[in-house]
Design a protein around this motif. Structure first.
Motif, PDB file in Angstrom:
ATOM      1  N   LEU A 112       0.838  -1.248  -0.005  1.00  0.00           N
ATOM      2  CA  LEU A 112      -0.058   0.144   0.051  1.00  0.00           C
ATOM      3  C   LEU A 112       1.043   1.462  -0.047  1.00  0.00           C
ATOM      4  CD1 LEU A 112      -2.982   1.033   0.298  1.00  0.00           C
ATOM      5  CD2 LEU A 112      -2.330   1.624   2.878  1.00  0.00           C
ATOM      6  N   GLU A 113       1.871   1.280   0.873  1.00  0.00           N
ATOM      7  CA  GLU A 113       2.546   2.511   0.884  1.00  0.00           C
ATOM      8  C   GLU A 113       3.674   2.808  -0.236  1.00  0.00           C
ATOM      9  OE1 GLU A 113       6.522   3.705   3.761  1.00  0.00           O
ATOM     10  OE2 GLU A 113       4.625   2.691   4.843  1.00  0.00           O
ATOM     11  N   GLU A 114       4.336   1.621  -0.755  1.00  0.00           N
ATOM     12  CA  GLU A 114       5.311   1.535  -1.771  1.00  0.00           C
ATOM     13  C   GLU A 114       4.964   1.881  -3.152  1.00  0.00           C
ATOM     14  OE1 GLU A 114       7.756  -1.528  -1.043  1.00  0.00           O
ATOM     15  OE2 GLU A 114       8.432  -0.871   1.015  1.00  0.00           O
ATOM     16  N   LYS A 115       3.457   1.137  -3.361  1.00  0.00           N
ATOM     17  CA  LYS A 115       2.780   1.253  -4.785  1.00  0.00           C
ATOM     18  C   LYS A 115       1.640   1.768  -4.956  1.00  0.00           C
ATOM     19  CE  LYS A 115       5.339  -3.204  -5.801  1.00  0.00           C
ATOM     20  NZ  LYS A 115       5.114  -4.613  -6.377  1.00  0.00           N
ATOM     21  N   ILE A 116       0.567   1.683  -4.040  1.00  0.00           N
ATOM     22  CA  ILE A 116      -0.806   1.846  -4.286  1.00  0.00           C
ATOM     23  C   ILE A 116      -0.935   3.641  -3.918  1.00  0.00           C
ATOM     24  CG2 ILE A 116      -3.392   1.581  -3.659  1.00  0.00           C
ATOM     25  CD1 ILE A 116      -1.957  -0.901  -4.979  1.00  0.00           C
ATOM     26  N   ILE A 117      -0.294   3.936  -2.813  1.00  0.00           N
ATOM     27  CA  ILE A 117      -0.719   5.360  -2.397  1.00  0.00           C
ATOM     28  C   ILE A 117       0.155   6.443  -3.410  1.00  0.00           C
ATOM     29  CG2 ILE A 117      -0.174   7.203  -0.815  1.00  0.00           C
ATOM     30  CD1 ILE A 117      -1.397   5.059   1.296  1.00  0.00           C
ATOM     31  N   PRO A 118       1.345   6.040  -3.859  1.00  0.00           N
ATOM     32  CA  PRO A 118       2.003   7.120  -4.704  1.00  0.00           C
ATOM     33  C   PRO A 118       1.320   7.098  -5.895  1.00  0.00           C
ATOM     34  CG  PRO A 118       3.620   5.576  -3.512  1.00  0.00           C
ATOM     35  CD  PRO A 118       2.324   5.047  -3.159  1.00  0.00           C
ATOM     36  N   LYS A 119       0.837   6.146  -6.551  1.00  0.00           N
ATOM     37  CA  LYS A 119      -0.041   6.031  -7.679  1.00  0.00           C
ATOM     38  C   LYS A 119      -1.365   6.667  -7.325  1.00  0.00           C
ATOM     39  CE  LYS A 119       1.272   2.434 -10.582  1.00  0.00           C
ATOM     40  NZ  LYS A 119       2.073   1.221  -9.927  1.00  0.00           N
ATOM     41  N   LEU A 120      -1.925   6.832  -6.336  1.00  0.00           N
ATOM     42  CA  LEU A 120      -3.341   7.596  -6.347  1.00  0.00           C
ATOM     43  C   LEU A 120      -2.857   9.108  -6.065  1.00  0.00           C
ATOM     44  CD1 LEU A 120      -5.140   5.170  -3.397  1.00  0.00           C
ATOM     45  CD2 LEU A 120      -5.630   5.431  -5.970  1.00  0.00           C
ATOM     46  N   LEU A 121      -1.658   9.365  -5.347  1.00  0.00           N
ATOM     47  CA  LEU A 121      -1.501  10.613  -5.216  1.00  0.00           C
ATOM     48  C   LEU A 121      -1.195  11.400  -6.579  1.00  0.00           C
ATOM     49  CD1 LEU A 121       0.480  10.546  -1.778  1.00  0.00           C
ATOM     50  CD2 LEU A 121      -1.602  11.930  -2.152  1.00  0.00           C
ATOM     51  N   GLU A 122      -0.637  10.479  -7.524  1.00  0.00           N
ATOM     52  CA  GLU A 122      -0.396  11.196  -9.080  1.00  0.00           C
ATOM     53  C   GLU A 122      -1.792  11.655  -9.533  1.00  0.00           C
ATOM     54  OE1 GLU A 122       1.445   8.215 -11.403  1.00  0.00           O
ATOM     55  OE2 GLU A 122       3.134   7.900 -10.135  1.00  0.00           O
ATOM     56  N   LYS A 123      -2.767  11.055  -9.189  1.00  0.00           N
ATOM     57  CA  LYS A 123      -3.853  11.667  -9.648  1.00  0.00           C
ATOM     58  C   LYS A 123      -4.626  12.712  -8.888  1.00  0.00           C
ATOM     59  CE  LYS A 123      -4.981   7.178 -11.013  1.00  0.00           C
ATOM     60  NZ  LYS A 123      -5.863   5.918 -10.624  1.00  0.00           N
ATOM     61  N   ASN A 124      -4.291  12.812  -7.457  1.00  0.00           N
ATOM     62  CA  ASN A 124      -5.133  13.512  -6.638  1.00  0.00           C
ATOM     63  C   ASN A 124      -4.255  13.737  -5.453  1.00  0.00           C
ATOM     64  OD1 ASN A 124      -6.983  15.013  -5.037  1.00  0.00           O
ATOM     65  ND2 ASN A 124      -8.386  13.309  -5.034  1.00  0.00           N
ATOM     66  N   LYS A 125      -4.128  15.112  -5.090  1.00  0.00           N
ATOM     67  CA  LYS A 125      -3.197  15.142  -3.991  1.00  0.00           C
ATOM     68  C   LYS A 125      -4.036  15.235  -2.538  1.00  0.00           C
ATOM     69  CE  LYS A 125       0.938  15.909  -5.210  1.00  0.00           C
ATOM     70  NZ  LYS A 125       0.998  14.499  -5.641  1.00  0.00           N
ATOM     71  N   LYS A 126      -5.297  15.182  -2.633  1.00  0.00           N
ATOM     72  CA  LYS A 126      -6.097  15.204  -1.459  1.00  0.00           C
ATOM     73  C   LYS A 126      -7.093  13.923  -1.497  1.00  0.00           C
ATOM     74  CE  LYS A 126      -8.831  17.904   1.679  1.00  0.00           C
ATOM     75  NZ  LYS A 126      -7.928  17.977   2.761  1.00  0.00           N
ATOM     76  N   LEU A 127      -6.745  12.718  -0.967  1.00  0.00           N
ATOM     77  CA  LEU A 127      -7.440  11.425  -0.720  1.00  0.00           C
ATOM     78  C   LEU A 127      -8.608  11.235  -0.137  1.00  0.00           C
ATOM     79  CD1 LEU A 127      -4.072   9.290  -1.346  1.00  0.00           C
ATOM     80  CD2 LEU A 127      -5.365  10.347  -3.217  1.00  0.00           C
ATOM     81  N   LYS A 128      -9.533  10.750  -0.496  1.00  0.00           N
ATOM     82  CA  LYS A 128     -10.808  10.252   0.221  1.00  0.00           C
ATOM     83  C   LYS A 128     -10.500   8.779   0.715  1.00  0.00           C
ATOM     84  CE  LYS A 128     -15.748  10.965   0.702  1.00  0.00           C
ATOM     85  NZ  LYS A 128     -17.032  11.255   0.061  1.00  0.00           N
ATOM     86  N   ILE A 129     -10.489   8.522   1.824  1.00  0.00           N
ATOM     87  CA  ILE A 129     -10.196   7.190   2.093  1.00  0.00           C
ATOM     88  C   ILE A 129     -11.185   6.747   3.419  1.00  0.00           C
ATOM     89  CG2 ILE A 129      -8.702   5.643   3.438  1.00  0.00           C
ATOM     90  CD1 ILE A 129      -6.432   7.705   2.059  1.00  0.00           C
ATOM     91  N   TRP A 130     -11.425   5.616   3.187  1.00  0.00           N
ATOM     92  CA  TRP A 130     -12.454   4.788   4.130  1.00  0.00           C
ATOM     93  C   TRP A 130     -12.081   3.563   4.825  1.00  0.00           C
ATOM     94  CZ3 TRP A 130     -17.636   2.336   1.934  1.00  0.00           C
ATOM     95  CH2 TRP A 130     -18.496   1.678   3.267  1.00  0.00           C
ATOM     96  N   SER A 131     -12.051   3.347   6.125  1.00  0.00           N
ATOM     97  CA  SER A 131     -11.828   2.007   6.703  1.00  0.00           C
ATOM     98  C   SER A 131     -12.999   1.459   7.126  1.00  0.00           C
ATOM     99  CB  SER A 131     -10.691   2.346   7.930  1.00  0.00           C
ATOM    100  OG  SER A 131     -10.692   1.307   8.861  1.00  0.00           O
ATOM    101  N   ALA A 132     -13.546   0.547   6.519  1.00  0.00           N
ATOM    102  CA  ALA A 132     -14.895   0.119   6.847  1.00  0.00           C
ATOM    103  C   ALA A 132     -14.828  -1.115   7.739  1.00  0.00           C
ATOM    104  CB  ALA A 132     -15.519  -0.422   5.464  1.00  0.00           C
ATOM    105  N   ALA A 133     -15.629  -1.218   8.692  1.00  0.00           N
ATOM    106  CA  ALA A 133     -15.598  -2.157   9.979  1.00  0.00           C
ATOM    107  C   ALA A 133     -14.192  -2.013  10.573  1.00  0.00           C
ATOM    108  CB  ALA A 133     -15.903  -3.607   9.363  1.00  0.00           C
ATOM    109  N   CYS A 134     -14.179  -0.864  11.024  1.00  0.00           N
ATOM    110  CA  CYS A 134     -12.736  -0.371  11.601  1.00  0.00           C
ATOM    111  C   CYS A 134     -12.412  -1.075  13.023  1.00  0.00           C
ATOM    112  CB  CYS A 134     -12.674   0.964  11.650  1.00  0.00           C
ATOM    113  SG  CYS A 134     -13.880   1.620  12.772  1.00  0.00           S
TER     114      CYS A 134
END
Length: 258
Positions: A83-105
């Motif tokens: 998540l840290e090394e591959k997923i989040i950097p890619k998401l941040l390329e598209k959008n600097k303010k991410l909307k994130i949800w932890s379901a059943a936390c």
């Protein structure tokens, strides 16, 4: 016969922590707490409550006795690395303010892990994570930000040093991390979902649902994601026929909405 001592104890605990002991099976909970207070030398619930107010260690032991906590930070560490090394950097390329949800936390370890990871990329003041659970008591527990040592086994050393303070045998989470998470009560099957998420994390929860319920939830989660958003599931929860829900597997246990 109404046990007024215990009834008052329930009211006091709810006012202090937000945890509602009346939602638990009374005989079981009373037995569990009575054995704790007798072991600690108290005669009744009133004396026990006064003890909780003055002794931090006793208060933490009470919280531990009361909630069966199976969650932990960075659970299945290698997945969080992906998540840290591959997923989040890619998401941040598209959008600097991410909307994130932890379901059943549950008791909050998962959304707080997300906040710690995001703090490496963004100032925490700009991070907002939604965390939901059906159980108000685990949410109240999560908001306290207090955890036993066993919950921190996978936390990287630098994160532990930066965001946790040891208090007796427990650890208090930094307020900056706590403030990055917004908790809300939610029934995944019955309640509507917010939408437009960049990332939804729902791990080790779907295993408890029937196949029909899972299908319904996959559809709801897919609709709640933006195009290109990512769905992160637990290590026993691979989605078969992912394309039915507009998902494509991009890493093991990570699905992107097409």
């Amino acid at each position: 016969m109404v046990d007024q001592d215990y009834e008052q104890f329930i009211r006091n605990i709810k006012a202090k922590t937000g945890i509602d002991l009346s939602q638990y099976k009374e005989a079981q909970m009373k037995r569990r707490l009575t054995s704790l207070y007798e072991k600690r030398g108290f005669k009744n619930f009133n004396g026990f409550y006064q003890g909780l107010l003055s002794e931090k260690e006793l208060f933490y032991e009470f919280l531990d006795r009361m909630t069966i906590n199976v969650s932990e930070f960075y659970r299945n560490y290698k997945r969080w690395q992906v998540l840290e090394e591959k997923i989040i950097p890619k998401l941040l390329e598209k959008n600097k303010k991410l909307k994130i949800w932890s379901a059943a936390c549950s008791t909050g370890e998962e959304p707080y892990t997300l906040a710690m990871i995001l703090s490496k990329f963004l100032p925490l003041s700009g991070v907002q994570i939604l965390a939901t659970d059906i159980d108000e008591n685990v949410i109240a527990r999560a908001k306290l930000g207090l955890y036993p040592e066993r919950s921190l086994q996978e936390v990287p050393k630098e994160m532990k040093a930066k965001y946790f303070v040891k208090e007796g045998t427990n650890y208090k989470l930094d307020n900056e991390i706590i403030k990055a998470v917004r908790f809300k009560k939610q029934n995944l099957l019955a309640d509507p979902f917010e939408d437009n998420f960049d990332l939804i994390v729902c791990r080790n929860v779907l295993i408890y649902f029937t196949e029909e319920a899972k299908e319904l939830l996959y559809v709801k989660f897919s609709k709640a994601l933006k195009d290109g958003g990512v769905f992160f599931v637990g290590s026993t929860e691979q989605i078969f026929n992912a394309e039915r829900y507009q998902f494509a597997s991009i890493e093991t246990f990570f699905y992107q909405k097409n």
